[in-house]
Scaffold this motif. Sequence first.
Motif, PDB file in Angstrom:
ATOM      1  N   GLU A  46      44.381  43.788  27.364  1.00  0.00           N
ATOM      2  CA  GLU A  46      43.454  45.068  27.506  1.00  0.00           C
ATOM      3  C   GLU A  46      42.475  44.933  28.504  1.00  0.00           C
ATOM      4  O   GLU A  46      42.064  45.891  28.875  1.00  0.00           O
ATOM      5  CB  GLU A  46      42.793  45.161  25.980  1.00  0.00           C
ATOM      6  CG  GLU A  46      43.812  45.754  25.058  1.00  0.00           C
ATOM      7  CD  GLU A  46      43.229  45.672  23.567  1.00  0.00           C
ATOM      8  OE1 GLU A  46      41.904  45.077  23.383  1.00  0.00           O
ATOM      9  OE2 GLU A  46      43.538  46.277  22.547  1.00  0.00           O
ATOM     10  N   GLN A  47      42.045  43.744  28.690  1.00  0.00           N
ATOM     11  CA  GLN A  47      40.724  43.704  29.647  1.00  0.00           C
ATOM     12  C   GLN A  47      41.441  43.702  30.971  1.00  0.00           C
ATOM     13  O   GLN A  47      40.796  44.412  31.789  1.00  0.00           O
ATOM     14  CB  GLN A  47      40.211  42.381  29.564  1.00  0.00           C
ATOM     15  CG  GLN A  47      39.385  41.960  28.197  1.00  0.00           C
ATOM     16  CD  GLN A  47      38.954  40.494  28.001  1.00  0.00           C
ATOM     17  OE1 GLN A  47      39.458  39.662  28.601  1.00  0.00           O
ATOM     18  NE2 GLN A  47      38.031  40.242  26.995  1.00  0.00           N
ATOM     19  N   GLN A  48      42.575  43.268  31.242  1.00  0.00           N
ATOM     20  CA  GLN A  48      43.196  43.397  32.431  1.00  0.00           C
ATOM     21  C   GLN A  48      43.571  45.061  32.790  1.00  0.00           C
ATOM     22  O   GLN A  48      43.470  45.441  33.984  1.00  0.00           O
ATOM     23  CB  GLN A  48      44.583  42.515  32.428  1.00  0.00           C
ATOM     24  CG  GLN A  48      44.561  41.114  32.344  1.00  0.00           C
ATOM     25  CD  GLN A  48      43.847  40.596  33.789  1.00  0.00           C
ATOM     26  OE1 GLN A  48      44.250  41.009  34.788  1.00  0.00           O
ATOM     27  NE2 GLN A  48      42.825  39.632  33.695  1.00  0.00           N
ATOM     28  N   ILE A  49      44.009  45.538  31.699  1.00  0.00           N
ATOM     29  CA  ILE A  49      44.317  47.018  31.940  1.00  0.00           C
ATOM     30  C   ILE A  49      42.895  47.868  32.154  1.00  0.00           C
ATOM     31  O   ILE A  49      42.876  48.598  33.082  1.00  0.00           O
ATOM     32  CB  ILE A  49      45.104  47.588  30.659  1.00  0.00           C
ATOM     33  CG1 ILE A  49      46.229  47.186  30.579  1.00  0.00           C
ATOM     34  CG2 ILE A  49      44.969  49.191  30.817  1.00  0.00           C
ATOM     35  CD1 ILE A  49      47.234  47.444  29.349  1.00  0.00           C
ATOM     36  N   ALA A  50      41.876  47.448  31.589  1.00  0.00           N
ATOM     37  CA  ALA A  50      40.548  48.007  31.952  1.00  0.00           C
ATOM     38  C   ALA A  50      40.162  47.828  33.262  1.00  0.00           C
ATOM     39  O   ALA A  50      39.741  48.406  34.119  1.00  0.00           O
ATOM     40  CB  ALA A  50      39.490  47.404  30.788  1.00  0.00           C
ATOM     41  N   ALA A  51      40.414  46.408  33.679  1.00  0.00           N
ATOM     42  CA  ALA A  51      40.013  45.971  35.092  1.00  0.00           C
ATOM     43  C   ALA A  51      40.812  46.529  35.963  1.00  0.00           C
ATOM     44  O   ALA A  51      40.269  47.188  37.132  1.00  0.00           O
ATOM     45  CB  ALA A  51      40.095  44.499  35.298  1.00  0.00           C
ATOM     46  N   TYR A  52      42.045  46.870  35.685  1.00  0.00           N
ATOM     47  CA  TYR A  52      43.080  47.620  36.823  1.00  0.00           C
ATOM     48  C   TYR A  52      42.764  49.253  36.906  1.00  0.00           C
ATOM     49  O   TYR A  52      42.696  49.695  37.753  1.00  0.00           O
ATOM     50  CB  TYR A  52      44.533  47.500  36.330  1.00  0.00           C
ATOM     51  CG  TYR A  52      45.118  46.098  36.352  1.00  0.00           C
ATOM     52  CD1 TYR A  52      44.794  45.172  37.427  1.00  0.00           C
ATOM     53  CD2 TYR A  52      46.078  45.634  35.610  1.00  0.00           C
ATOM     54  CE1 TYR A  52      45.458  44.209  37.723  1.00  0.00           C
ATOM     55  CE2 TYR A  52      46.748  44.360  35.555  1.00  0.00           C
ATOM     56  CZ  TYR A  52      46.277  43.877  36.750  1.00  0.00           C
ATOM     57  OH  TYR A  52      46.754  42.423  36.984  1.00  0.00           O
TER      58      TYR A  52
END
Length: 215
Positions: A46-52
């Motif tokens: 979820e954090q990676q998706i938010a960062a992307y």
Amino acid sequence: MPKTNRIFKAQKIYMASIKFIPMLLLALPAKAQLFGQAAKQKQYYEQQIAAYNALHIELKQGYGVIKNGLGGIRDINTAELNAHTAYYTSLKTPSSAVKNSTQVKDILNYQSYITLAFGQNFNGLTTDETAYVASVKNKVLTECDHDLTDLQNLLNGTLQLSDDERLKRLNAIHASMLDKYQFSQSFTNSLKALALGRGQDHNDTRTLKSLYENH
């Protein structure tokens, strides 16, 4: 089934169950740990998706800035190019102050006079004097041609010059042609005086001979 047998069988089942309890107890932390890792993994994703998503938004905004910036640069370059084009066009186009200058007419008039002055017949000159006059005439007319070529280039847009620079060039051509005009006037007047003097001397000689013969 007798009661004792049922009790015995129940005890066997109970004892067998007790054997699996340690295994279940051992499996529970592992299962809990597995669920914990899955939760952490999900949170990481979820954090990676938010960062992307944030990066995508920044890239999109950055692209818009670059696009608008390049458009602004293009507009500036176009404006500068148009300004430069207009400037260089003005340098190739003489103003009316240059074209209608009285010095232009003076230069053409000087040329006409010089041509007529050297086109006269100077009687009474020796062969060497005639050859010298011809060489002077050729030199003066050649220099006149140079001045007229410079004047033509100045007026037809061949040269890239400001109006001030054109007027300075025009002044220089005018001064050069005026100098040749004054020289030609003085030189040809001297030739006419020389020819006239020699003709007068010749007439005096003929008169003296006539008087002597008639005496």
